[in-house]
Design an enzyme around this catalytic site. Structure first.
Site, PDB file in Angstrom:
ATOM      1  N   LEU A  45       0.877  -1.164   0.000  1.00 43.71           N
ATOM      2  CA  LEU A  45       0.000   0.000   0.000  1.00 43.71           C
ATOM      3  C   LEU A  45       0.913   1.212   0.000  1.00 43.71           C
ATOM      4  O   LEU A  45       1.760   1.353   0.875  1.00 43.71           O
ATOM      5  CB  LEU A  45      -0.911   0.000   1.231  1.00 43.71           C
ATOM      6  CG  LEU A  45      -1.983   1.083   1.290  1.00 43.71           C
ATOM      7  CD1 LEU A  45      -2.988   0.918   0.149  1.00 43.71           C
ATOM      8  CD2 LEU A  45      -2.714   1.038   2.630  1.00 43.71           C
ATOM      9  N   ASP A  46       0.763   2.092  -0.992  1.00 41.95           N
ATOM     10  CA  ASP A  46       1.694   3.198  -1.167  1.00 41.95           C
ATOM     11  C   ASP A  46       1.826   4.043   0.100  1.00 41.95           C
ATOM     12  O   ASP A  46       0.883   4.154   0.900  1.00 41.95           O
ATOM     13  CB  ASP A  46       1.233   4.105  -2.315  1.00 41.95           C
ATOM     14  CG  ASP A  46       1.357   3.431  -3.665  1.00 41.95           C
ATOM     15  OD1 ASP A  46       2.227   2.562  -3.821  1.00 41.95           O
ATOM     16  OD2 ASP A  46       0.569   3.777  -4.568  1.00 41.95           O
ATOM     17  N   ARG A  47       2.980   4.661   0.233  1.00 46.03           N
ATOM     18  CA  ARG A  47       3.251   5.507   1.398  1.00 46.03           C
ATOM     19  C   ARG A  47       2.199   6.600   1.564  1.00 46.03           C
ATOM     20  O   ARG A  47       1.793   6.923   2.688  1.00 46.03           O
ATOM     21  CB  ARG A  47       4.645   6.140   1.237  1.00 46.03           C
ATOM     22  CG  ARG A  47       5.051   7.081   2.361  1.00 46.03           C
ATOM     23  CD  ARG A  47       6.386   7.734   2.040  1.00 46.03           C
ATOM     24  NE  ARG A  47       6.766   8.719   3.040  1.00 46.03           N
ATOM     25  CZ  ARG A  47       7.785   9.551   2.903  1.00 46.03           C
ATOM     26  NH1 ARG A  47       8.537   9.515   1.816  1.00 46.03           N
ATOM     27  NH2 ARG A  47       8.064  10.419   3.857  1.00 46.03           N
ATOM     28  N   ASP A  48       1.721   7.166   0.444  1.00 44.22           N
ATOM     29  CA  ASP A  48       0.760   8.259   0.537  1.00 44.22           C
ATOM     30  C   ASP A  48      -0.687   7.776   0.504  1.00 44.22           C
ATOM     31  O   ASP A  48      -1.603   8.575   0.310  1.00 44.22           O
ATOM     32  CB  ASP A  48       1.005   9.293  -0.566  1.00 44.22           C
ATOM     33  CG  ASP A  48       1.016   8.688  -1.958  1.00 44.22           C
ATOM     34  OD1 ASP A  48       0.931   7.463  -2.082  1.00 44.22           O
ATOM     35  OD2 ASP A  48       1.122   9.463  -2.936  1.00 44.22           O
ATOM     36  N   SER A  49      -0.892   6.481   0.690  1.00 44.37           N
ATOM     37  CA  SER A  49      -2.232   5.920   0.825  1.00 44.37           C
ATOM     38  C   SER A  49      -2.435   5.431   2.250  1.00 44.37           C
ATOM     39  O   SER A  49      -1.478   5.224   2.993  1.00 44.37           O
ATOM     40  CB  SER A  49      -2.430   4.766  -0.161  1.00 44.37           C
ATOM     41  OG  SER A  49      -2.290   5.206  -1.496  1.00 44.37           O
TER      42      SER A  49
END
Length: 201
Positions: A45-49
């Site tokens: 899961l992306d860092r900005d998600s």
């Protein structure tokens, strides 16, 4: 004991246990929240998600959840800039053409802001002249930053992205930074392939 847990990943946290790229100024990682030996994420899961991650110390379960061939459904709450019309939602459902190919058919619908949603830190940028809205989007693949690229392709830049559900598991009742154990599901007994073996943290 075999561990299988769900975790509500906060914004700006790396989806891994170490930050090798920034030894001098380490960023927040899963190890700041989870202290269980041997567990690792079943997918990223992306860092900005934000939102749901599943972790386990069982390699076969990890592969069963994360391997694209199983087409595990993932549902996201997506705050976008603008209000989608029928054509935009239809495009998301039918498949969006991107540089790495056409996305598979998805489920997409306009929703109200989810009840009980926690505030993001830092808050999203707001433009007084441009409205925002929420879309619930369910996909069965995992191209790099796929949801953000899909909404951008139909003219709806993503402002905030929260994964709510993976397969049958949801984010319900988990606050950001919290984790909880889950019952162990049935696991395919097929032997592990080399690439499915547990990565080092």
């Amino acid at each position: 004991m075999t561990w299988f847990i769900r975790f509500n990943k906060p914004y700006d946290v790396l989806p891994q246990f170490t930050d090798r790229a920034n030894a001098d100024t380490p960023r927040s990682t899963l190890s700041d929240f989870i202290d269980l030996p041997g567990v690792y994420p079943a997918g990223r899961l992306d860092r900005d998600s934000e939102g749901l991650m599943l972790l386990t110390d069982n390699g076969q379960l990890q592969a069963q959840i994360s391997d694209p061939k199983h087409k595990t459904a993932k549902t996201y709450w997506v705050q976008v800039e603008g209000i989608p019309d029928d054509a935009a939602l239809k495009a998301l459902r039918n498949g969006v053409e991107m540089k790495d190919g056409l996305t598979r058919p998805a489920k997409a619908r306009l929703i109200e802001e989810p009840q009980g949603l926690w505030p993001r830190t830092p808050p999203i940028r707001e433009r007084q002249t441009v409205p925002d809205s929420w879309i619930e989007l369910t996909i069965r693949e995992g191209k790099n930053r796929q949801v953000r690229r899909m909404t951008a392709a139909v003219g709806l830049p993503t402002l905030r992205l929260i994964r709510y559900k993976i397969g049958d598991w949801t984010l319900d009742d988990l606050e950001p930074g919290q984790w909880g154990s889950l019952p162990m599901p049935a696991v395919n007994a097929a032997p592990l392939r080399k690439r499915d073996r547990r990565p080092r943290r």
